[in-house]
Design a protein around this motif. Sequence first.
Motif, PDB file in Angstrom:
ATOM      1  N   LEU A  73       8.328   3.652 -16.676  1.00 31.18           N
ATOM      2  CA  LEU A  73       7.638   4.249 -15.538  1.00 31.18           C
ATOM      3  C   LEU A  73       6.686   5.321 -16.046  1.00 31.18           C
ATOM      4  O   LEU A  73       7.089   6.205 -16.809  1.00 31.18           O
ATOM      5  CB  LEU A  73       8.634   4.870 -14.551  1.00 31.18           C
ATOM      6  N   VAL A  74       5.445   5.268 -15.623  1.00 35.94           N
ATOM      7  CA  VAL A  74       4.422   6.200 -16.084  1.00 35.94           C
ATOM      8  C   VAL A  74       3.903   7.017 -14.910  1.00 35.94           C
ATOM      9  O   VAL A  74       3.469   6.466 -13.891  1.00 35.94           O
ATOM     10  CB  VAL A  74       3.252   5.454 -16.754  1.00 35.94           C
ATOM     11  N   PHE A  75       3.939   8.332 -15.071  1.00 37.55           N
ATOM     12  CA  PHE A  75       3.377   9.258 -14.086  1.00 37.55           C
ATOM     13  C   PHE A  75       2.251  10.041 -14.750  1.00 37.55           C
ATOM     14  O   PHE A  75       2.211  10.182 -15.983  1.00 37.55           O
ATOM     15  CB  PHE A  75       4.448  10.238 -13.587  1.00 37.55           C
ATOM     16  N   ASP A  76       1.341  10.576 -13.949  1.00 40.13           N
ATOM     17  CA  ASP A  76       0.270  11.399 -14.502  1.00 40.13           C
ATOM     18  C   ASP A  76       0.837  12.667 -15.123  1.00 40.13           C
ATOM     19  O   ASP A  76       1.836  13.216 -14.650  1.00 40.13           O
ATOM     20  CB  ASP A  76      -0.735  11.781 -13.408  1.00 40.13           C
ATOM     21  N   ASN A  77       0.185  13.130 -16.169  1.00 37.38           N
ATOM     22  CA  ASN A  77       0.647  14.322 -16.874  1.00 37.38           C
ATOM     23  C   ASN A  77       0.109  15.571 -16.189  1.00 37.38           C
ATOM     24  O   ASN A  77      -0.779  16.255 -16.686  1.00 37.38           O
ATOM     25  CB  ASN A  77       0.204  14.269 -18.345  1.00 37.38           C
ATOM     26  N   ASP A  78       0.638  15.849 -15.000  1.00 38.73           N
ATOM     27  CA  ASP A  78       0.298  17.058 -14.264  1.00 38.73           C
ATOM     28  C   ASP A  78       1.566  17.533 -13.567  1.00 38.73           C
ATOM     29  O   ASP A  78       2.636  16.949 -13.725  1.00 38.73           O
ATOM     30  CB  ASP A  78      -0.852  16.812 -13.286  1.00 38.73           C
ATOM     31  N   SER A  79       1.461  18.610 -12.812  1.00 38.53           N
ATOM     32  CA  SER A  79       2.661  19.186 -12.197  1.00 38.53           C
ATOM     33  C   SER A  79       3.316  18.217 -11.216  1.00 38.53           C
ATOM     34  O   SER A  79       4.551  18.127 -11.141  1.00 38.53           O
ATOM     35  CB  SER A  79       2.322  20.509 -11.491  1.00 38.53           C
ATOM     36  N   LEU A  80       2.506  17.479 -10.469  1.00 41.33           N
ATOM     37  CA  LEU A  80       3.048  16.515  -9.520  1.00 41.33           C
ATOM     38  C   LEU A  80       3.758  15.371 -10.242  1.00 41.33           C
ATOM     39  O   LEU A  80       4.884  15.006  -9.912  1.00 41.33           O
ATOM     40  CB  LEU A  80       1.926  15.972  -8.637  1.00 41.33           C
ATOM     41  N   GLY A  81       3.095  14.805 -11.250  1.00 42.40           N
ATOM     42  CA  GLY A  81       3.695  13.711 -12.002  1.00 42.40           C
ATOM     43  C   GLY A  81       4.950  14.129 -12.738  1.00 42.40           C
ATOM     44  O   GLY A  81       5.937  13.387 -12.786  1.00 42.40           O
ATOM     45  N   SER A  82       4.926  15.336 -13.312  1.00 41.50           N
ATOM     46  CA  SER A  82       6.100  15.827 -14.037  1.00 41.50           C
ATOM     47  C   SER A  82       7.290  16.023 -13.111  1.00 41.50           C
ATOM     48  O   SER A  82       8.432  15.709 -13.457  1.00 41.50           O
ATOM     49  CB  SER A  82       5.766  17.154 -14.735  1.00 41.50           C
ATOM     50  N   SER A  83       7.020  16.532 -11.909  1.00 35.44           N
ATOM     51  CA  SER A  83       8.101  16.752 -10.954  1.00 35.44           C
ATOM     52  C   SER A  83       8.717  15.437 -10.504  1.00 35.44           C
ATOM     53  O   SER A  83       9.941  15.260 -10.522  1.00 35.44           O
ATOM     54  CB  SER A  83       7.574  17.536  -9.747  1.00 35.44           C
ATOM     55  N   LEU A  84       7.867  14.478 -10.126  1.00 39.54           N
ATOM     56  CA  LEU A  84       8.372  13.175  -9.694  1.00 39.54           C
ATOM     57  C   LEU A  84       9.037  12.429 -10.844  1.00 39.54           C
ATOM     58  O   LEU A  84      10.112  11.831 -10.683  1.00 39.54           O
ATOM     59  CB  LEU A  84       7.228  12.340  -9.116  1.00 39.54           C
ATOM     60  N   GLY A  85       8.400  12.444 -12.014  1.00 43.95           N
ATOM     61  CA  GLY A  85       8.935  11.716 -13.155  1.00 43.95           C
ATOM     62  C   GLY A  85      10.290  12.211 -13.612  1.00 43.95           C
ATOM     63  O   GLY A  85      11.208  11.423 -13.872  1.00 43.95           O
ATOM     64  N   SER A  86      10.433  13.527 -13.716  1.00 41.06           N
ATOM     65  CA  SER A  86      11.707  14.082 -14.171  1.00 41.06           C
ATOM     66  C   SER A  86      12.822  13.809 -13.164  1.00 41.06           C
ATOM     67  O   SER A  86      13.973  13.544 -13.533  1.00 41.06           O
ATOM     68  CB  SER A  86      11.577  15.588 -14.414  1.00 41.06           C
ATOM     69  N   ARG A  87      12.477  13.820 -11.870  1.00 41.24           N
ATOM     70  CA  ARG A  87      13.498  13.590 -10.845  1.00 41.24           C
ATOM     71  C   ARG A  87      13.972  12.148 -10.821  1.00 41.24           C
ATOM     72  O   ARG A  87      15.165  11.883 -10.691  1.00 41.24           O
ATOM     73  CB  ARG A  87      12.950  13.998  -9.466  1.00 41.24           C
TER      74      ARG A  87
END
Length: 306
Positions: A89-103
């Motif tokens: 799963l790939v998320f954008d490397n920004d605050s939004l992506g980091s929050s969703l990705g880590s969760r």
Amino acid sequence: MTSIYYIQVEDRNSMDGNRSNTLAGLKNNFAGEKEVLVFSNHATEITEKYAQSGVKTTIYQNDAYTIANFDAVLTKLKQIFRSKTDYLLVFDNDSLGSSLGSRIAALLDITFVADAKKITETPNLTVTQDIGATSAKRVIPLAKQAVITFSCNGVAANEPAKVDVSSWSLNEQTKQQYRQAKTAGNGLAFAKVVLAGGKGLGSQQQFKPLMKLAQKLNASVGATKAVTDLGWLSPERMIGISNLTVKPDVYYAFGISGAVQHTSGMNKSKQVIAVNTDPEAPIFKLANYGIVGDANKVISQLNDLL
């Protein structure tokens, strides 16, 4: 072979959560099977964009969705991937992506790697990560199930792709809303690329192609005081002495004459590209590159080119 799923969120009321350049970079850096999963409240308006991305896309549509509905997105992702065995799963490397990705990594109990710079497929799937502010790199092997935030830009090419639209339920007890910070300008003050529009664009409607171009260039949109006074864009996007000062790597000035009230807020840009019908417009004195012509036509041509 591991399949890559690129996760996007598209809220019509926010420019956050949409990185078409990251998708292009992912497409160019990974040869395996790819799919985009988009969570949106305006599927009809964005279908054409993904239909030209060259990557199969599924849009999960709910009119009540907002970018703040983290739990709903996470619940749907968990439903999709809890029975799959080989995926990234790939998320954008920004605050939004980091929050969703880590969760979602925590919910699925799988590996999470932040700020990945490169994906390598052979002999096994690995990602490269910078080590602090040094030139050293860390190569991280990935398990068959993993989540990363990815930083890579590419130039989008118009290639056909299948797009499916599916309705989905938020299943939330409380309705959440995205509320833009009054002085944030959606990251405008810190953007690397800024597209600024002036009264010379002619109407509020002409800012829609500018917004589209900004998505393709992974840029933020700004404006002159004349534009925000007319209500064509929100006051938070005004660049100038009475609001925001920006220092991007590249500043595009479309239909901006170059009054000092505006240029005082952007004159430290590294490169300035100006488009104006008036060859004597003051903005050309600041420009590294200038085009004497109709800004709307230039914006349209750039959208067609990208």
